[in-house]
Design a protein around this motif. Sequence first.
Motif, PDB file in Angstrom:
ATOM      1  N   ASP A 204     -15.059   1.584  -2.065  1.00  0.00           N
ATOM      2  CA  ASP A 204     -13.908   1.896  -1.981  1.00  0.00           C
ATOM      3  C   ASP A 204     -13.977   2.306  -0.647  1.00  0.00           C
ATOM      4  OD1 ASP A 204     -12.947   1.773  -5.013  1.00  0.00           O
ATOM      5  OD2 ASP A 204     -13.272   0.467  -3.864  1.00  0.00           O
ATOM      6  N   LEU A 205     -13.257   2.387   0.482  1.00  0.00           N
ATOM      7  CA  LEU A 205     -12.612   2.934   2.044  1.00  0.00           C
ATOM      8  C   LEU A 205     -11.624   4.312   1.341  1.00  0.00           C
ATOM      9  CD1 LEU A 205     -13.135   4.168   4.191  1.00  0.00           C
ATOM     10  CD2 LEU A 205     -11.632   2.421   5.360  1.00  0.00           C
ATOM     11  N   ILE A 206     -11.904   5.480   0.828  1.00  0.00           N
ATOM     12  CA  ILE A 206     -10.963   6.250   0.550  1.00  0.00           C
ATOM     13  C   ILE A 206     -10.726   7.208   1.585  1.00  0.00           C
ATOM     14  CG2 ILE A 206     -10.013   8.060  -1.170  1.00  0.00           C
ATOM     15  CD1 ILE A 206     -11.390   6.693  -3.599  1.00  0.00           C
ATOM     16  N   LEU A 207      -9.047   7.468   2.297  1.00  0.00           N
ATOM     17  CA  LEU A 207      -9.127   8.283   3.581  1.00  0.00           C
ATOM     18  C   LEU A 207      -8.322   9.597   3.149  1.00  0.00           C
ATOM     19  CD1 LEU A 207      -8.720   5.852   6.164  1.00  0.00           C
ATOM     20  CD2 LEU A 207     -11.047   7.050   6.098  1.00  0.00           C
ATOM     21  N   PRO A 208      -8.857  10.854   3.346  1.00  0.00           N
ATOM     22  CA  PRO A 208      -7.830  12.211   2.467  1.00  0.00           C
ATOM     23  C   PRO A 208      -6.871  11.667   3.886  1.00  0.00           C
ATOM     24  CG  PRO A 208      -9.722  12.468   4.711  1.00  0.00           C
ATOM     25  CD  PRO A 208      -9.854  11.173   4.243  1.00  0.00           C
ATOM     26  N   LYS A 209      -5.566  13.085   3.328  1.00  0.00           N
ATOM     27  CA  LYS A 209      -4.248  12.680   4.061  1.00  0.00           C
ATOM     28  C   LYS A 209      -4.540  13.681   5.262  1.00  0.00           C
ATOM     29  CE  LYS A 209      -1.039  11.908  -0.712  1.00  0.00           C
ATOM     30  NZ  LYS A 209      -0.376  12.392  -1.482  1.00  0.00           N
TER      31      LYS A 209
ATOM     32  N   GLU B 187      -5.154   0.375   9.803  1.00  0.00           N
ATOM     33  CA  GLU B 187      -4.574   0.957  10.411  1.00  0.00           C
ATOM     34  C   GLU B 187      -5.217   2.235   9.664  1.00  0.00           C
ATOM     35  OE1 GLU B 187      -2.008   1.805  12.494  1.00  0.00           O
ATOM     36  OE2 GLU B 187      -1.822  -0.262  13.629  1.00  0.00           O
ATOM     37  N   TYR B 188      -4.505   3.787   9.973  1.00  0.00           N
ATOM     38  CA  TYR B 188      -4.860   4.887   9.136  1.00  0.00           C
ATOM     39  C   TYR B 188      -3.875   4.849   7.845  1.00  0.00           C
ATOM     40  CZ  TYR B 188      -6.922   9.249   7.210  1.00  0.00           C
ATOM     41  OH  TYR B 188      -7.470  10.078   6.445  1.00  0.00           O
ATOM     42  N   GLN B 189      -4.823   5.163   6.577  1.00  0.00           N
ATOM     43  CA  GLN B 189      -3.681   4.982   5.702  1.00  0.00           C
ATOM     44  C   GLN B 189      -4.180   5.691   3.942  1.00  0.00           C
ATOM     45  OE1 GLN B 189      -3.119   3.205   2.485  1.00  0.00           O
ATOM     46  NE2 GLN B 189      -5.640   2.350   2.789  1.00  0.00           N
ATOM     47  N   SER B 190      -3.897   6.943   3.753  1.00  0.00           N
ATOM     48  CA  SER B 190      -4.355   7.110   2.906  1.00  0.00           C
ATOM     49  C   SER B 190      -3.701   7.021   1.435  1.00  0.00           C
ATOM     50  CB  SER B 190      -4.038   8.592   2.552  1.00  0.00           C
ATOM     51  OG  SER B 190      -3.506   9.614   3.080  1.00  0.00           O
ATOM     52  N   TYR B 191      -2.663   6.502   1.496  1.00  0.00           N
ATOM     53  CA  TYR B 191      -1.789   5.852   0.254  1.00  0.00           C
ATOM     54  C   TYR B 191      -3.320   5.392  -1.195  1.00  0.00           C
ATOM     55  CZ  TYR B 191       1.689   6.813   3.022  1.00  0.00           C
ATOM     56  OH  TYR B 191       2.452   7.518   3.467  1.00  0.00           O
ATOM     57  N   TYR B 192      -3.616   4.448  -1.145  1.00  0.00           N
ATOM     58  CA  TYR B 192      -4.751   3.647  -1.974  1.00  0.00           C
ATOM     59  C   TYR B 192      -6.201   3.111  -1.160  1.00  0.00           C
ATOM     60  CZ  TYR B 192      -2.569  -0.238   1.066  1.00  0.00           C
ATOM     61  OH  TYR B 192      -2.092  -1.191   1.320  1.00  0.00           O
ATOM     62  N   PRO B 193      -7.057   3.506  -1.556  1.00  0.00           N
ATOM     63  CA  PRO B 193      -8.747   2.406  -1.730  1.00  0.00           C
ATOM     64  C   PRO B 193      -8.271   1.556  -1.265  1.00  0.00           C
ATOM     65  CG  PRO B 193      -8.463   2.861  -3.857  1.00  0.00           C
ATOM     66  CD  PRO B 193      -7.256   3.295  -3.377  1.00  0.00           C
TER      67      PRO B 193
ATOM     68  N   LEU C 255     -12.765   7.939  13.206  1.00  0.00           N
ATOM     69  CA  LEU C 255     -11.441   7.247  13.364  1.00  0.00           C
ATOM     70  C   LEU C 255     -10.621   7.661  14.767  1.00  0.00           C
ATOM     71  CD1 LEU C 255     -10.553  10.178  10.937  1.00  0.00           C
ATOM     72  CD2 LEU C 255     -10.728   7.895  10.757  1.00  0.00           C
ATOM     73  N   TRP C 256     -10.108   7.277  15.319  1.00  0.00           N
ATOM     74  CA  TRP C 256      -9.702   7.209  16.601  1.00  0.00           C
ATOM     75  C   TRP C 256      -8.468   7.816  16.663  1.00  0.00           C
ATOM     76  CZ3 TRP C 256     -12.636   5.432  21.116  1.00  0.00           C
ATOM     77  CH2 TRP C 256     -14.284   4.667  20.237  1.00  0.00           C
TER      78      TRP C 256
END
Length: 226
Positions: free
Chosen positions: A102-107, A194-200, A215-216
């Motif tokens: 799972d790709l999980i990005l921080p807010k 797109e960068y999104q931190s709402y869901y994996p 990240l860019w």
Amino acid sequence: MGRFFPTASSASPTVGKPSLLSHDVLPTVAFDAFRKEACNFFSERRQSRAGRCTTFYKNRIKKIIFMKNPFLILFLTTQTFTLFGQQKANYPEPLSGMKRVDLILPKIENEKNHKVEIRFGMKSKTSECSESNSFSFNIKNLKNEYGIQPSRFPYYILPSQIPIETLEFYNDKNCDKNKIVERKLISDQSIQTEYQSYYPVPFYIPENWTIEYKLWKTDNQYKTIK
């Protein structure tokens, strides 16, 4: 014929004007009365030149909800969001020889100003003199699916057996060609999201593969070519 409507009495069909049925069971006058009573059932109506009723339907339930009961609006809106919020993404189980990552990005602030570049990694045993650090595969093998159809909660799937290609470049200086070392290789192919931190975002990949990302940052401004 006896009384058909409270406001209509029996009468013969109008000359030159056919009745509803060929044997004149329902005369035209009575049918006109039926049309008039149907018009009176609605709050707004209009008579056309031909004597027909054109009805403008007014939904009384909508009028009550939107004009007289704002609390009911809030309740229905809350229930609607609750209904959609209870939908859970349907992700499959990994097949044999596969794993889920799972790709999980921080807010972060200004997520819209960031993009995510995703590549795939794997470890390979090669000569100490090899300068290879990448591999290639057919990106068409990467399938994009959704946990909730038609286009919510994306996830990605690779087949368990997928052909790869590597190019070997050797450096003869200060190395032993017969010595085998393990190196990490990064795929030449990538995807950008797109960068999104709402869901994996799940990735189903071979067990010996990894997910690599960077990240860019952009100014979120489009430039017109002149």
